[in-house]
Design a protein around this motif. Structure first.
Motif, PDB file in Angstrom:
ATOM      1  N   GLU A   6       0.833  -1.201   0.000  1.00 14.53           N
ATOM      2  CA  GLU A   6       0.000   0.000   0.000  1.00 14.53           C
ATOM      3  C   GLU A   6       0.866   1.248   0.000  1.00 14.53           C
ATOM      4  OE1 GLU A   6      -2.088  -2.802   3.100  1.00 14.53           O
ATOM      5  OE2 GLU A   6      -0.045  -2.191   2.578  1.00 14.53           O
ATOM      6  N   SER A   7       0.278   2.334  -0.474  1.00 13.39           N
ATOM      7  CA  SER A   7       0.902   3.647  -0.395  1.00 13.39           C
ATOM      8  C   SER A   7      -0.192   4.697  -0.463  1.00 13.39           C
ATOM      9  CB  SER A   7       1.916   3.850  -1.529  1.00 13.39           C
ATOM     10  OG  SER A   7       1.286   3.748  -2.783  1.00 13.39           O
ATOM     11  N   GLY A   8       0.164   5.934  -0.100  1.00 13.86           N
ATOM     12  CA  GLY A   8      -0.767   7.041  -0.268  1.00 13.86           C
ATOM     13  C   GLY A   8      -1.420   7.551   0.991  1.00 13.86           C
ATOM     14  N   SER A  21      -3.174   3.553  -2.823  1.00 10.03           N
ATOM     15  CA  SER A  21      -2.836   2.612  -3.888  1.00 10.03           C
ATOM     16  C   SER A  21      -2.392   1.292  -3.267  1.00 10.03           C
ATOM     17  CB  SER A  21      -1.702   3.148  -4.756  1.00 10.03           C
ATOM     18  OG  SER A  21      -2.055   4.371  -5.348  1.00 10.03           O
ATOM     19  N   CYS A  22      -2.634   0.208  -3.993  1.00 10.89           N
ATOM     20  CA  CYS A  22      -2.168  -1.107  -3.571  1.00 10.89           C
ATOM     21  C   CYS A  22      -1.624  -1.814  -4.804  1.00 10.89           C
ATOM     22  CB  CYS A  22      -3.297  -1.910  -2.951  1.00 10.89           C
ATOM     23  SG  CYS A  22      -2.826  -3.611  -2.539  1.00 10.89           S
ATOM     24  N   THR A 116      -1.315   1.236   5.744  1.00 14.42           N
ATOM     25  CA  THR A 116      -0.888   2.628   5.607  1.00 14.42           C
ATOM     26  C   THR A 116      -1.801   3.493   6.466  1.00 14.42           C
ATOM     27  OG1 THR A 116      -0.356   4.393   4.018  1.00 14.42           O
ATOM     28  CG2 THR A 116      -2.291   3.050   3.531  1.00 14.42           C
TER      29      THR A 116
END
Length: 122
Positions: A6-8, A21-22, A116
């Motif tokens: 994940e990010s964001g 996002s993943c 995240t």
């Protein structure tokens, strides 16, 4: 084996927006479902949204309907969660998940990301 990253996440004021996002890797996703869960401090992890890799059918928890949008880009094997009109109560660690069964995905998916943090301030 499936890897999910994940990010964001971040800090945003109430009423603002974030996109998570993943990115997935490690297996063919043509028959998979992917989704998002969240866990707030002192609370159990809860289902947020899911999307089918083929066809793109979407599913949402009542608490986020109309505010969050889940989507995926097959070529990138990446899933997104657009979160609008964020509320303080949306503060949580958000986890990406995947499974080849929608029933299992919304309860106990086989694969998880590391999470995240999303923090919504008043």
């Amino acid at each position: 084996q499936v890897q999910l990253v994940e990010s964001g996440g971040g800090l945003v004021q109430a009423g603002g927006s974030l996109r998570l996002s993943c990115a997935a890797s490690g297996r063919t996703f043509s028959r998979y479902y992917m989704g998002w869960f969240r866990q707030a401090p002192g609370k159990e992890r809860e289902f947020v949204a899911a999307v089918s890799w083929i066809g793109g059918s979407t599913y949402y928890a009542d608490s986020v309907k109309g505010r969050f949008t889940i989507s995926r880009v097959n070529a990138k094997i990446t899933m997104y969660l657009q979160m609008n009109s964020l509320k303080v109560e949306d503060t949580a660690v958000y986890y990406c998940a995947a499974d080849d069964s929608l029933t299992r995905l919304v309860r106990t998916p086989d694969y998880w990301g590391q999470g995240t943090q999303v923090t919504v301030s008043s």
